[in-house]
Write an enzyme that holds these catalytic residues in place. Sequence first.
Site, PDB file in Angstrom:
ATOM      1  N   SER A 259       0.835  -1.197   0.000  1.00 55.65           N
ATOM      2  CA  SER A 259       0.000   0.000   0.000  1.00 55.65           C
ATOM      3  C   SER A 259       0.870   1.247   0.000  1.00 55.65           C
ATOM      4  O   SER A 259       2.021   1.218   0.462  1.00 55.65           O
ATOM      5  CB  SER A 259      -0.898   0.017   1.231  1.00 55.65           C
ATOM      6  OG  SER A 259      -0.149   0.345   2.392  1.00 55.65           O
ATOM      7  N   ASP A 260       0.320   2.335  -0.507  1.00 54.82           N
ATOM      8  CA  ASP A 260       0.927   3.621  -0.219  1.00 54.82           C
ATOM      9  C   ASP A 260       0.785   3.850   1.278  1.00 54.82           C
ATOM     10  O   ASP A 260       0.013   3.172   1.962  1.00 54.82           O
ATOM     11  CB  ASP A 260       0.245   4.735  -1.017  1.00 54.82           C
ATOM     12  CG  ASP A 260       1.158   5.939  -1.232  1.00 54.82           C
ATOM     13  OD1 ASP A 260       2.110   6.109  -0.449  1.00 54.82           O
ATOM     14  OD2 ASP A 260       0.909   6.714  -2.175  1.00 54.82           O
ATOM     15  N   TRP A 261       1.532   4.805   1.797  1.00 54.51           N
ATOM     16  CA  TRP A 261       1.627   4.974   3.236  1.00 54.51           C
ATOM     17  C   TRP A 261       0.286   5.428   3.817  1.00 54.51           C
ATOM     18  O   TRP A 261      -0.206   6.487   3.512  1.00 54.51           O
ATOM     19  CB  TRP A 261       2.750   5.953   3.563  1.00 54.51           C
ATOM     20  CG  TRP A 261       4.081   5.301   3.781  1.00 54.51           C
ATOM     21  CD1 TRP A 261       4.960   5.607   4.769  1.00 54.51           C
ATOM     22  CD2 TRP A 261       4.699   4.224   3.053  1.00 54.51           C
ATOM     23  NE1 TRP A 261       6.070   4.786   4.701  1.00 54.51           N
ATOM     24  CE2 TRP A 261       5.942   3.936   3.662  1.00 54.51           C
ATOM     25  CE3 TRP A 261       4.309   3.471   1.944  1.00 54.51           C
ATOM     26  CZ2 TRP A 261       6.790   2.935   3.204  1.00 54.51           C
ATOM     27  CZ3 TRP A 261       5.164   2.477   1.485  1.00 54.51           C
ATOM     28  CH2 TRP A 261       6.370   2.212   2.106  1.00 54.51           C
ATOM     29  N   ALA A 263      -2.593   3.949   3.153  1.00 58.27           N
ATOM     30  CA  ALA A 263      -3.626   3.855   2.123  1.00 58.27           C
ATOM     31  C   ALA A 263      -4.457   2.584   2.248  1.00 58.27           C
ATOM     32  O   ALA A 263      -5.264   2.286   1.370  1.00 58.27           O
ATOM     33  CB  ALA A 263      -2.985   3.906   0.737  1.00 58.27           C
TER      34      ALA A 263
END
Length: 805
Positions: A259-261, A263
């Site tokens: 995941s993006d941070w 997200a």
Amino acid sequence: MRTKRVLAGAATAVAVLGGYVLWPGGAASSETRSRADRQVNALVKAMTLDEKISFVHGSTDPESRGQAGFMPGVERLGIPPLRLTDGPAGIHLAQKATAMPAPVALASTFDDRLARDFGKVIGRDGRALGQDVLLSPMTNIIRVPYGGRNFETFAEDPLLSSRMVAQEIAGIQGEGLMATVKHFAANNQERDRQTLDARVGEQAMREVELPPFEAALKAGASSFMCAYNKVNGVYACENEELLDNVLREQWGFEGWVMSDWRATHSTKSLSAGLDQEMPLGEYLDAPLKQAIKDGSIPQSELDASVARILTQMHHFGLLRCASPVGARDGCVLPKRPALAGTMGDQVAQQVAEQGAVLLKNEQHTLPLTARSGSLAVIGQPAQRPVIGGGGSSEVTPRTVTAPLDEIRKRAPGEVTYRPGLDLTGTRIDEGALQPAFPANGMDLGYNEEKTFTSTLTVRTAGLYSFTVSAPQSISLLTIDGTDVLRGSRNKAARGALQLKPGTHEVKLQLRVIRSTDHVSMSWVTPESVAADRAEAVKAASAARTAVVFAFDDGTEGFDRTDLSLPFEQDKLIEAVTRANPNTIVVLNTGSAVTMPWLNRVKAVLNMYYPGGMGGRATARLLYGQANPSGRLTQTFPTSEEHTSVASDASAYPGRDGVVTYSEGVNVGYRWYDKTGTRPLFPFGYGLSYTSFAYSHLKAQPTRHGLCVTLNVRNTGSRTGSDTPQIYLGPDSSWHGEQPTKALAGYTKVTLKPDERTTVRIHIDQDSLRHWNADTRQWDAGRGARTVWAGTSAMHLPLQTRAHLR
């Protein structure tokens, strides 16, 4: 529930390089695949439930090196930890590394070889600095000119983006650093990025946004990072259509998805295709353990995710010491190389020089010579160079060269310097701010949040600029409820606001994200702006030639509010041109800007954010020691009103949390073609200190696409590089949505004066096909096509027809 979740994800290719076992594209032998599968399967079986769960979310590194993320590994089994670093323009750590030009400058080279070299430098530095995974490249399409991260990605065109990302990944991973392509998918703006729902038609998604991601996969990218936003109603990090159906089932991706941070939005994301939650484990830690215990998520899902990560670690030689019965004695992990050093500086300079775009050069004002006479160099970036954009792309530079110093080395005559605009400013004193910001600044602890409120009194109406120096912090300054600056930067965050005389409410919100930092705040008043501008005008009027350096502040997390140069730099340039008609503008900008002063200046050189060697590269270009050859990868509009999103808030920035990609496949130059809107500068545009002529265009269908040939001749007096571009018109056999023309191929050629050559450009089958949303599959292009050749999307002097089989 995902449909293809095998335990061990065997790779698609194998190569041995520098002691690493890399599988970046090609076919692995069955024995190699089998050996990897056996080791990974045995390790997964030997791991406890808690150890497996520790793989699918990030943790805090007890020996942090300032990197973005960490996975602990399993010491008892000899599985090492993974350290994950940002680094689209160089490794983003506290330690020094090569500061590369922005990726948009790399793409402007239109040079596949340089893209690979660019990746090699970052890969070498990342390994040398103790990192294992690079959170880059970003390959989202430039959809709107306001995008805060346009500098961090490549282009508005999917073909150019695809070629750049594939070569960069080959360079990164060839040095032993795993690459993470991001942000999957439709993350084309920063505004409301964490909540926005991007509504993208299926054909536009397949033909415009997704091709660069598929190219990254084919190049062997170890991991994908899913985006913050929703895609067609579902968050990207739990979007089964994207992560399982497209990425794994159709494309055959066998790496892992992180995941993006912050997200991740649910534990069910693991079943939808996510493998790893970053940076910590809100959903894929204790809640996942409970879900596995109560049977709502099968443990086989967890095992498959762990296996994907381990398989990539195996490819890069990181499981040499790992064994299901315990760590192997006497084994050694791949040796980490030395920093890229001088080699890195050389590549950074090459990219800065070849990615620079000469936008205007009236009366051959450039290159500068003895006849240029005395110089007035104006603008802070000349002395304090703009290296890169803000956010996770920032680098602590190993080498920095300043344009002013490099210009003085080369100038045969007098050189004077004036800042033109002081953005450092002074501390706001107690007479203006009550209570005053602490004289010694503010110290904040890790992850600490603090809000400072006060009342600001101003006596003069005008533009006030504010600077907040809050390294490694997220800052938000509002005045009377209006956002003035937002920053997530290692350096100062700046912003400006028109204020009337009187009192104003000030609020500064801060959150430290990595370390303890000293925070300070200052301002620049209209009086000081006027004084600086007057000094610049005085210097310009006394010189034969004026060179003005202008910039913008592109940054992750925030889009630009308009397309003009910030801090009234347009007014500064206008004032200088009135004092000296022989004015040159050097741009350090990350995306398209408007230029109301364009007709008044003699030359414009767009350097983007040119990295640590940008000062030397700029001076070499100004003095003709290097010949500009860069081409724009995004269209520059004439004004705010002449963009695809100018009159439609639903298209940007969105309405009620939804942004509609109403342009369909007509992104960037394709929209300008469709609507007949004339840009300021078109996609693919760029001048040179020499000239080229094209002739004898031919297009011959082949078994696997189209072979285009044309003759190119250097008709000028200097050696230079040119980029012939091939565009295809609509397919006569296809009645769905099609652009008026689309880039289908290009090459780069370097020729001496009067030298000529025949170039051959292969147009592969992928550039000829169309996505059929009714059948949900690709239709091969079989009809007649117009084939154009030229130097930009608007200048295509050669034309022919091709009838495809």
